[in-house]
Design an enzyme around this catalytic site. Sequence first.
Site, PDB file in Angstrom:
ATOM      1  N   GLY A 121      -6.689   3.910  11.562  1.00 16.68           N
ATOM      2  CA  GLY A 121      -7.353   2.651  11.289  1.00 16.68           C
ATOM      3  C   GLY A 121      -7.512   2.321   9.819  1.00 16.68           C
ATOM      4  CB  THR A 122      -6.197   3.916   6.719  1.00 14.13           C
ATOM      5  OG1 THR A 122      -6.676   5.226   7.035  1.00 14.13           O
ATOM      6  CG2 THR A 122      -6.319   3.696   5.225  1.00 14.13           C
ATOM      7  N   GLY A 123      -5.394   1.066   7.571  1.00 14.54           N
ATOM      8  CA  GLY A 123      -4.880  -0.249   7.195  1.00 14.54           C
ATOM      9  C   GLY A 123      -5.736  -1.376   7.730  1.00 14.54           C
ATOM     10  CB  CYS A 124      -7.339  -1.937  11.032  1.00 21.84           C
ATOM     11  SG  CYS A 124      -5.906  -1.732  12.103  1.00 21.84           S
TER      12      CYS A 124
ATOM     13  CE  LYS B 297      -1.682  -1.523   3.744  1.00 22.11           C
ATOM     14  NZ  LYS B 297      -2.422  -1.773   5.004  1.00 22.11           N
TER      15      LYS B 297
ATOM     16  CB  THR C  69      -5.442   8.446   7.783  1.00 21.53           C
ATOM     17  OG1 THR C  69      -4.363   8.935   8.608  1.00 21.53           O
ATOM     18  CG2 THR C  69      -5.697   9.436   6.651  1.00 21.53           C
TER      19      THR C  69
END
Length: 263
Positions: free
Chosen positions: A212-215, A178, A210
Site C-alpha cells: 500500500g505504499t504507492g496508494c 518514484k 511495504t
Amino acid sequence: MAGGRPTALTIAGSDSGGGAGSQADLKTFYHFEVYGTSALTLVTAQNTLGVRRVEVLPAALVAAQIDAVAEDIPPRAVKTGALGSAANAEAVAAAVARHRLAPLVVDPVMIATGGDALLDRDAVDSLRRALLPRAALVTPNLPEASALLGGGALESERDMQEAARALCALGAQAALVKGGHAAGADALDVLCDRHHCITLRAPRIETPHTHGTGCTYSAAITARLAQGDALEAAVRTAKAFIARAIATAPGLGRGHGPVNHWA
C-alpha cells in the site's frame, strides 16, 4: 468544502486486507484531517500473502458512484488508483470532465505488491490517452512509468527525470516518478512539471512491510492538495509521511504487511 472540512475522493479498488486501495486512501485522508469519499472500481479478496480473486466492477456503476459523490459532497481533490479495465478508465475520465473534478492525482496502479495484475493490458492505453491529460499529477513507480511510456528500463536519476518529462509531454501537468524499485542507499523520487525537476530523497528502509505504499503516498498528496497546499509542498509532506509510515510499519500479517497509517 463540506461542513467546513476539506473533502477528497478516491476512485480505486477495495483491498480486503486494508493495506492498500480505497481503505488505505481513506485512512490517509483521515490522518490529514480530510473527509474521504470513495468510488470503488474493483473488489479484491486479498491479504498480506497475495490476491486470491479480483472482480472488476461495471463502468456504469463506477460512474454512478462518482456522480453521487460529486453532486452532493464535491471533493476539493481527487485521486485514482487501480481502475481494472479500459472501460473504467474511460468512464472515470468522462466523470472527471463532467464534474470538472480537480486537482486530479492519477496513481496508475497496475500490479499489486505481491505481483498480481490490477489493470488489463488494454487499459494502459486508455489511462494514458484519457486520464493523463486531466492529471495535475501522475505518480508511477518505475515499472508503471516504463509501461506508460512503452517499455524500457528506468534505473538512474536521469532516467527518472526523462520519464517524468515524457509523462508531462503526454498531457499531465506534473509527474512524480518514484524510485522505490531502484537500488541504492536512498529512495529517490523525481518530481517534474513542464518547467523544472526536483529530486526528493529519503533513506531506503529494508522491510517486507511495504504493502500500500504507492496508494498511501498518492493519497497523502491528494489530502494535502485538498487542504490547499501547492503541489511541491504537498509532495514533500507526503514523502516525509510515507517514509515514517514505512519505518514504523505495524508488522501485520505473514507476508507484505501494510505501512503505518498513524505515522
